[in-house]
Motif scaffolding. Structure first.
Motif, short mmCIF file in Angstrom:
data_model
loop_
_atom_site.label_atom_id
_atom_site.label_comp_id
_atom_site.label_asym_id
_atom_site.label_seq_id
_atom_site.Cartn_x
_atom_site.Cartn_y
_atom_site.Cartn_z
N ILE A 132 7.59 -44.08 -8.00
CA ILE A 132 7.11 -44.70 -9.29
C ILE A 132 6.97 -43.67 -10.45
CG2 ILE A 132 5.44 -46.14 -10.55
CD1 ILE A 132 5.21 -47.79 -8.10
N GLN A 133 5.91 -42.67 -9.84
CA GLN A 133 5.62 -41.58 -11.04
C GLN A 133 6.58 -40.52 -10.98
OE1 GLN A 133 1.77 -40.34 -10.53
NE2 GLN A 133 0.81 -42.28 -11.01
N ARG A 134 7.49 -40.12 -10.12
CA ARG A 134 8.22 -39.05 -10.16
C ARG A 134 9.84 -39.18 -10.24
NH1 ARG A 134 5.46 -35.95 -5.15
NH2 ARG A 134 3.62 -34.89 -6.49
N SER A 135 10.26 -40.62 -10.28
CA SER A 135 11.68 -40.87 -10.85
C SER A 135 11.88 -41.64 -11.87
CB SER A 135 12.18 -41.70 -9.58
OG SER A 135 11.57 -43.09 -9.46
N ASN A 136 13.00 -41.73 -12.40
CA ASN A 136 13.42 -42.59 -13.49
C ASN A 136 13.91 -43.85 -13.22
OD1 ASN A 136 12.56 -40.38 -15.36
ND2 ASN A 136 14.52 -39.16 -15.03
N LEU A 137 13.75 -44.37 -12.17
CA LEU A 137 14.24 -45.73 -11.71
C LEU A 137 13.84 -46.81 -12.40
CD1 LEU A 137 14.48 -45.19 -7.81
CD2 LEU A 137 16.30 -44.82 -9.44
N SER A 138 14.61 -47.79 -12.72
CA SER A 138 14.02 -48.81 -13.24
C SER A 138 13.37 -49.88 -12.24
CB SER A 138 15.26 -49.60 -13.76
OG SER A 138 16.14 -50.15 -13.00
N ASP A 139 12.57 -50.69 -12.69
CA ASP A 139 11.79 -51.53 -11.78
C ASP A 139 12.86 -52.29 -10.90
OD1 ASP A 139 9.54 -50.73 -12.88
OD2 ASP A 139 9.23 -52.68 -14.17
N GLU A 140 13.79 -52.51 -11.51
CA GLU A 140 14.83 -53.47 -10.57
C GLU A 140 15.46 -52.41 -9.36
OE1 GLU A 140 14.72 -53.30 -13.64
OE2 GLU A 140 14.24 -55.48 -14.02
N ARG A 141 15.59 -51.18 -9.65
CA ARG A 141 16.11 -50.37 -8.83
C ARG A 141 15.00 -50.12 -7.72
NH1 ARG A 141 20.64 -47.00 -9.99
NH2 ARG A 141 20.25 -46.44 -7.74
N LEU B 105 -2.02 -47.37 -10.49
CA LEU B 105 -1.89 -45.82 -11.13
C LEU B 105 -2.25 -45.52 -12.42
CD1 LEU B 105 1.74 -45.48 -9.34
CD2 LEU B 105 -0.47 -44.39 -8.68
N LYS B 106 -2.22 -46.76 -13.23
CA LYS B 106 -2.61 -46.42 -14.68
C LYS B 106 -3.93 -45.75 -14.89
CE LYS B 106 0.09 -50.26 -16.79
NZ LYS B 106 0.03 -51.52 -17.39
N SER B 107 -4.85 -46.29 -13.85
CA SER B 107 -6.25 -45.62 -13.92
C SER B 107 -6.44 -44.23 -13.11
CB SER B 107 -7.10 -46.56 -13.29
OG SER B 107 -6.84 -46.70 -11.90
N LEU B 108 -5.35 -43.73 -12.45
CA LEU B 108 -5.22 -42.31 -11.85
C LEU B 108 -4.57 -41.25 -12.58
CD1 LEU B 108 -4.43 -43.86 -8.20
CD2 LEU B 108 -6.77 -43.29 -9.17
N PRO B 109 -4.84 -40.15 -12.39
CA PRO B 109 -4.36 -39.02 -13.09
C PRO B 109 -2.89 -38.69 -12.79
CG PRO B 109 -5.72 -38.02 -11.49
CD PRO B 109 -6.10 -39.54 -11.35
N ALA B 110 -2.27 -38.28 -13.57
CA ALA B 110 -0.65 -38.00 -13.15
C ALA B 110 -0.64 -36.93 -11.85
CB ALA B 110 0.17 -37.28 -14.14
N LEU B 111 0.58 -37.27 -11.03
CA LEU B 111 0.60 -36.38 -9.95
C LEU B 111 0.94 -34.66 -10.04
CD1 LEU B 111 2.69 -38.71 -7.47
CD2 LEU B 111 0.32 -38.26 -7.33
N LYS B 112 0.62 -34.25 -9.18
CA LYS B 112 0.82 -32.70 -9.46
C LYS B 112 2.02 -32.73 -8.48
CE LYS B 112 -3.90 -31.27 -10.30
NZ LYS B 112 -4.95 -30.41 -9.99
N GLU B 113 2.61 -31.51 -8.61
CA GLU B 113 4.00 -31.30 -7.73
C GLU B 113 3.56 -30.94 -6.37
OE1 GLU B 113 7.55 -27.93 -7.46
OE2 GLU B 113 6.09 -27.80 -9.12
N ASP B 114 2.48 -30.60 -5.87
CA ASP B 114 2.07 -30.15 -4.36
C ASP B 114 1.31 -31.66 -4.15
OD1 ASP B 114 -0.26 -29.71 -5.96
OD2 ASP B 114 -0.67 -27.99 -4.60
N ASP B 115 1.09 -32.74 -4.60
CA ASP B 115 0.26 -33.77 -4.30
C ASP B 115 1.03 -34.53 -3.33
OD1 ASP B 115 -1.81 -33.25 -5.86
OD2 ASP B 115 -1.41 -34.61 -7.42
N LYS B 116 0.39 -35.04 -2.26
CA LYS B 116 1.01 -35.92 -1.16
C LYS B 116 0.62 -37.32 -1.14
CE LYS B 116 1.63 -32.04 2.23
NZ LYS B 116 1.25 -31.54 3.54
N VAL B 117 1.64 -38.12 -1.60
CA VAL B 117 1.18 -39.58 -1.55
C VAL B 117 2.18 -40.56 -1.01
CG1 VAL B 117 0.27 -39.15 -4.02
CG2 VAL B 117 2.68 -39.77 -3.71
#
Length: 210
Positions: A67-76, A48-60
């Motif tokens: 990973i990109q839209r939450s604030n969860l730690s790696d453990e969570r 994901l480091k080499s990809l652009p940030a997700l837009k709100e309507d992007d389907k992934v």
């Protein structure tokens, strides 16, 4: 690992304090799963480091999304991933497999289901959650397969206080196992048909296990 879980529910927790061989093996298997999960997360983070940030309507996919839209730690993140691997992938695969096996043994019901699906979906159209709501016979087939071959064959519960069940005294903190699979096949005390969507009276009968 899953095979080792059930006996632990039925035993006194001495294995935690004595560090028995069985307990060490059980913990080792869990550690291995979490190590694999963390490797998957690290690999996806690097991608994901080499990809652009997700837009709100992007389907992934789900992992990319959290990973990109939450604030969860790696453990969570890892805990969530493992729960999906155990509680979603395996259960879904098991249910789909037995549904297809049962339908293959009952070609008449398979034909009826195919007709229902063709009436809902256009050629090349992918199903979604709305499709299931509009396909009562599909829901009936899936639930009937789950009755005959449940993903979770038994449940374990622990009484919070002393209680009497069907005349039997059950002391507090006693673990009890309920065998769902046997109850589902008890034709004297259980419904032997999947009766769904009462307004349409959808009923199918797949009462014989292959």
């Amino acid at each position: 690992m899953m095979e080792m879980t059930s006996p632990l529910f039925m035993l006194p927790p001495y294995y935690k304090y004595l560090k028995t061989k069985y307990w060490k093996r059980f913990c080792s298997q869990w550690d291995t799963m979490f190590e694999i999960g963390m490797e998957i997360i690290r690999e996806r983070q690097e991608e994901l480091k080499s990809l652009p940030a997700l837009k709100e309507d992007d389907k992934v996919d789900f992992l990319t999304d959290i990973i990109q839209r939450s604030n969860l730690s790696d453990e969570r993140l890892n805990t969530t991933l493992i729960e999906l691997m155990l509680g979603a992938s395996d259960t879904t695969a098991n249910t789909i497999t037995w549904t297809l096996i049962l339908l293959s043994k009952y070609p008449g019901k398979q034909k009826k289901l195919h007709k229902e699906i063709k009436s809902i979906l256009k050629d090349g159209e992918d199903p979604d959650s709305e499709t299931v709501h509009n396909a009562p016979y599909l829901s009936a087939c899936i639930k009937e397969a789950m009755r005959l071959y449940p993903v979770i064959f038994n449940l374990i519960r622990q009484a919070k206080e002393d209680v009497v069940i069907l005349g039997y005294q059950v002391p507090a903190n006693l673990s009890q196992k309920f065998v769902i699979g046997c109850n589902n096949l008890d034709h004297t005390g259980m419904i032997t048909r999947a009766t769904l969507t009462p307004d349409k009276a959808v009923k199918i009968t797949l009462t014989e296990r292959p």
